[in-house]
Design an enzyme around this catalytic site. Sequence first.
Site, PDB file in Angstrom:
ATOM      1  N   CYS A 139       0.995  -0.663  -0.189  1.00 51.73           N
ATOM      2  CA  CYS A 139      -0.232   0.270  -0.275  1.00 51.73           C
ATOM      3  C   CYS A 139       0.743   0.926  -0.131  1.00 51.73           C
ATOM      4  CB  CYS A 139      -0.886  -0.172   1.052  1.00 51.73           C
ATOM      5  SG  CYS A 139      -1.855  -1.463   1.569  1.00 51.73           S
ATOM      6  N   HIS A 143      -3.287   6.737   3.850  1.00 50.66           N
ATOM      7  CA  HIS A 143      -3.869   5.928   2.866  1.00 50.66           C
ATOM      8  C   HIS A 143      -4.864   5.542   3.531  1.00 50.66           C
ATOM      9  CE1 HIS A 143      -4.133   1.614   1.744  1.00 50.66           C
ATOM     10  NE2 HIS A 143      -3.832   1.555   3.069  1.00 50.66           N
ATOM     11  N   ASN A 193     -10.269  -0.075   1.274  1.00 52.73           N
ATOM     12  CA  ASN A 193      -8.370  -0.490   0.906  1.00 52.73           C
ATOM     13  C   ASN A 193      -8.079  -0.846  -0.316  1.00 52.73           C
ATOM     14  OD1 ASN A 193      -5.846  -0.698   1.549  1.00 52.73           O
ATOM     15  ND2 ASN A 193      -5.736  -1.619   3.052  1.00 52.73           N
TER      16      ASN A 193
END
Length: 332
Positions: free
Chosen positions: A117, A257, A287
């Site tokens: 990520c 994030h 996500n």
Amino acid sequence: MPNNTRQAGIVGIGSAVPDKILTNADLEKLVDTTDEWIKTRSGICERRIGTDQTAASDLATEAARAALASAGMGAEALDLIIVATVTGDSPIPSTASLVQHRIGSPRTPAFDLSAGCSGFVYALSVARGLVASGLHTNILVVGVDMLSRVTNWQDRTTCVLFGDGAGAAIVSPVGEGEGILSFCLGSDGSRGDLLRIRAGGSRLPASAQTVQDGLHSIEMSGREVFKFAVRIMGDAAVEALEKCGLTPADVDLFIPHQANIRIIEAAARRLELPDEKVFINVQKYGNTSAGSIPLAMDEAYRSGLVKKGDLVVLVGFGAGLTWAAAALRWAM
Ligand code: UT7
């Protein structure tokens, strides 16, 4: 000769998500979970999921075209393409090469980068270095993932969290004092097993047995990753700001994030940022891994929340374990 004094910045951005929406109510039919649990523990209400026909390069290409349009640039002007992903179309060729062909950027060098990520911010740091050094001038940086493809849809501890998405940026020379100011990147491979897919690589190649044993899906120690994320998001943001002589009090917009609203809120508290300086869209997309930060950045920009001259801080964490923060003086 490379010119070592060029300032590099983002001059165009775009994003893409699949049309199909998977709600928490849909997930209640798949696993033993509730809308209430998902919302209170993660902040997620729904996520986008690609159809069987969608692959990472499709989302990446759409986001790349939008970023080029936003920069007012043709694909022929690009001289490098970097795609951050852990869910490329296939192991070979790179997704970046597929994007290069599909956007019509003839013979442009292209490669993938893997940092979970944190991948988009890692790729941004590579692009910034190459533009600043004079080796490249217009670099397309894409963050894309389709974690829906590597999710175990029977595992309630992970399947409620992820979604598919992509974001892209064009990194080019910008004016003095503008653009990408500093980074804080890191990794701790000793904790790699907290977030992993065990099979499908050279350690444990794909076989009938690995498929039968369910080793091609994401496994995560959620609570451990959560604790790591809460600490590292604040630390990395502060370190990136210190490197350019700034503090959290200088920040106009924090774009973290989008993994879990509780992680974002904890990081914002640590940085003492008021709600209006923290961008959150995890409720809509879940996500999206490497797609998360550029997707959020694009949405923030299109909503008018960031304008030329603003100080923007990006920060991510993920598989590796990795982390990455960047401080930017917005140049668009
Ligand atoms: O990009 C990086 C990727 N990873 C992350 O960002 C993940 C970071 N971690 C997290 O976001 C959180 O740890 C989770 C959202 C994954 C979990 O939240 P939590 O507050 O840490 O919950 P937990 O893992 O401590 O689980 C609490 C309870 C457990 O039951 P018991 O043992 O207390 O009886 C779980 O079995 O919640 C249960 N549980 C669920 N219940 C309903 C776990 N998943 C679910 C679910 N629905 N989907």
